[in-house]
Design a protein around this motif. Structure first.
Motif, mmCIF file in Angstrom:
data_model
loop_
_atom_site.group_PDB
_atom_site.id
_atom_site.type_symbol
_atom_site.label_atom_id
_atom_site.label_comp_id
_atom_site.label_asym_id
_atom_site.label_seq_id
_atom_site.Cartn_x
_atom_site.Cartn_y
_atom_site.Cartn_z
ATOM 1 N N PHE A 250 74.194 44.848 39.839
ATOM 2 C CA PHE A 250 73.138 44.871 38.766
ATOM 3 C C PHE A 250 72.361 43.688 38.797
ATOM 4 C CE2 PHE A 250 75.795 48.258 37.132
ATOM 5 C CZ PHE A 250 74.863 49.128 36.931
ATOM 6 N N ALA A 251 73.142 42.527 38.767
ATOM 7 C CA ALA A 251 72.520 41.142 38.979
ATOM 8 C C ALA A 251 71.970 40.743 40.448
ATOM 9 C CB ALA A 251 73.260 39.976 38.184
ATOM 10 N N GLU A 252 72.638 40.962 41.407
ATOM 11 C CA GLU A 252 72.461 40.430 42.898
ATOM 12 C C GLU A 252 71.688 41.363 43.571
ATOM 13 O OE1 GLU A 252 73.105 37.531 44.215
ATOM 14 O OE2 GLU A 252 73.604 36.900 42.492
ATOM 15 N N HIS A 253 71.744 42.705 43.419
ATOM 16 C CA HIS A 253 71.225 43.764 44.202
ATOM 17 C C HIS A 253 70.568 45.035 43.368
ATOM 18 C CE1 HIS A 253 74.358 42.078 46.899
ATOM 19 N NE2 HIS A 253 73.342 41.803 47.731
ATOM 20 N N ARG A 254 70.641 45.051 42.050
ATOM 21 C CA ARG A 254 69.898 45.864 41.312
ATOM 22 C C ARG A 254 70.236 47.229 41.496
ATOM 23 N NH1 ARG A 254 65.626 43.521 38.656
ATOM 24 N NH2 ARG A 254 66.153 41.244 38.151
ATOM 25 N N HIS A 255 69.830 48.188 40.565
ATOM 26 C CA HIS A 255 69.948 49.509 40.771
ATOM 27 C C HIS A 255 71.475 50.086 41.141
ATOM 28 C CE1 HIS A 255 65.723 49.105 40.663
ATOM 29 N NE2 HIS A 255 65.725 48.671 41.859
ATOM 30 N N ALA A 256 72.398 49.405 40.642
ATOM 31 C CA ALA A 256 73.734 49.667 40.824
ATOM 32 C C ALA A 256 74.113 49.991 42.163
ATOM 33 C CB ALA A 256 74.073 50.965 40.267
ATOM 34 N N GLU A 257 73.683 49.353 43.188
ATOM 35 C CA GLU A 257 74.005 49.398 44.398
ATOM 36 C C GLU A 257 74.517 48.091 45.095
ATOM 37 O OE1 GLU A 257 70.146 50.010 46.711
ATOM 38 O OE2 GLU A 257 70.003 52.064 45.908
ATOM 39 N N LEU A 258 75.726 48.312 45.453
ATOM 40 C CA LEU A 258 76.305 47.206 46.098
ATOM 41 C C LEU A 258 75.795 46.538 47.315
ATOM 42 C CD1 LEU A 258 80.176 48.399 45.266
ATOM 43 C CD2 LEU A 258 78.844 46.731 44.024
ATOM 44 N N GLY A 259 76.092 45.201 47.438
ATOM 45 C CA GLY A 259 75.557 44.759 48.665
ATOM 46 C C GLY A 259 76.289 43.526 49.097
ATOM 47 N N TRP A 260 76.197 42.953 50.404
ATOM 48 C CA TRP A 260 77.096 41.925 50.726
ATOM 49 C C TRP A 260 76.230 40.849 51.286
ATOM 50 C CZ3 TRP A 260 82.063 40.986 49.911
ATOM 51 C CH2 TRP A 260 82.656 40.084 50.706
#
Length: 291
Positions: A250-260
């Motif tokens: 939510f803070a780093e990549h938004r929209h409940a999508e995990l990222g790396w």
């Protein structure tokens, strides 16, 4: 050829778990003939299988698996007192899956016996459903359900005079001397960690700070430390991972999508959140033991 009896017992960390394990060993010893005990602990990733398939995260999965294996090892060590089970062979198995389905799959022979602790408190039944009830309905073998330790009787409290301050202090001193400092059960801490992460993300969104940066990361770390203060040290990795999950999605990549964002960045954030939770648990544990 007759099948050798096997007692499958569910180990979930509930108050009835030790009684169920002891009874399983006693039943195997009574049966003789090489009967054995299979102590099984089932675990699932946060959000269950559907949630993990939508947003897979291998580091989170590995940490949850390690925490589940640690809970199983601790339960067996506590039940045996470190002295074994008097010659009864006990095999520990940690299985990914829903508890009822995993237990039913393990106790799949008519010669088996399935031992379970009672469902426990209302919040456990609400989060997981009644595992004993499902097993009783669908099992292919006899099912033995053990109640948990007796709680203080409500009737006995009626009319009981309130103890004086001296008695309360003496009771606290006996508790501190005779039992280790405890916090919330690990599975309850994990569930509360998800709620804390969701609440932190919602609060940051209202403040307009749900974005990459130190403010959001500090807010999630503070939530980890606060929940850690009510939890056991073994829950710290799960608390930190739940916070990392919401911060990343939510803070780093938004929209409940995990990222790396890279091993250094993501591992650093994860380590910071776990450290905050661990400091909270260790500080609270030391304070409880000092009282």
């Amino acid at each position: 050829m007759a099948q050798r009896m096997r007692v499958v017992v569910g180990v979930s960390g509930s108050p009835a778990g030790p009684a169920a394990l002891h009874r399983a060993v006693a039943e195997a010893r009574r049966a003789g003939g090489g009967a054995e005990v299979l102590a099984l602990h089932a675990w699932e990733p946060p959000g269950g299988a559907p949630g993990y398939l939508r947003s897979p995260c291998p580091p989170l999965l590995s940490a949850v698996r390690a925490a589940a294996e640690q809970r199983l090892d601790e339960a067996l060590a506590a039940a045996s007192g470190g002295a074994g089970f008097d010659g009864v062979p006990v095999t520990a198995r940690c299985v990914r899956g829903a508890p009822a389905a995993a237990l039913l799959a393990a106790a799949d022979r008519g010669a088996d016996l399935l031992g379970l602790g009672a469902a426990g408190s209302w919040w456990r039944r609400g989060l997981r459903g009644s595992v004993p009830a499902r097993c009783v309905r669908a099992a292919r073998c006899p099912v033995l359900v053990l109640p948990g330790p007796p709680a203080a009787g409500r009737a006995g409290r009626a009319g009981r005079r309130r103890p004086g301050r001296g008695a309360v202090r003496a009771g606290r001193a006996r508790m501190s001397a005779g039992s280790p400092a405890r916090g919330l059960p690990v599975d309850l801490s994990a569930a509360l960690a998800l709620l804390t992460g969701a609440g932190t993300a919602a609060a940051l969104g209202l403040l307009g700070e749900l974005r990459p940066g130190w403010f959001a990361l500090t807010a999630f770390a503070a939530g980890c430390a606060a929940l850690g203060g009510r939890s056991r040290p073994a829950a710290a990795p799960l608390i930190g991972l739940a916070a990392w999950l919401f911060h990343n999605g939510f803070a780093e990549h938004r929209h409940a999508e995990l990222g790396w964002s890279g091993p250094a960045a993501e591992t650093g954030r994860l380590a910071l959140l776990i450290a905050a939770a661990l400091l909270g648990t260790l500080g609270a544990t030391a304070a409880r033991r000092a009282r």
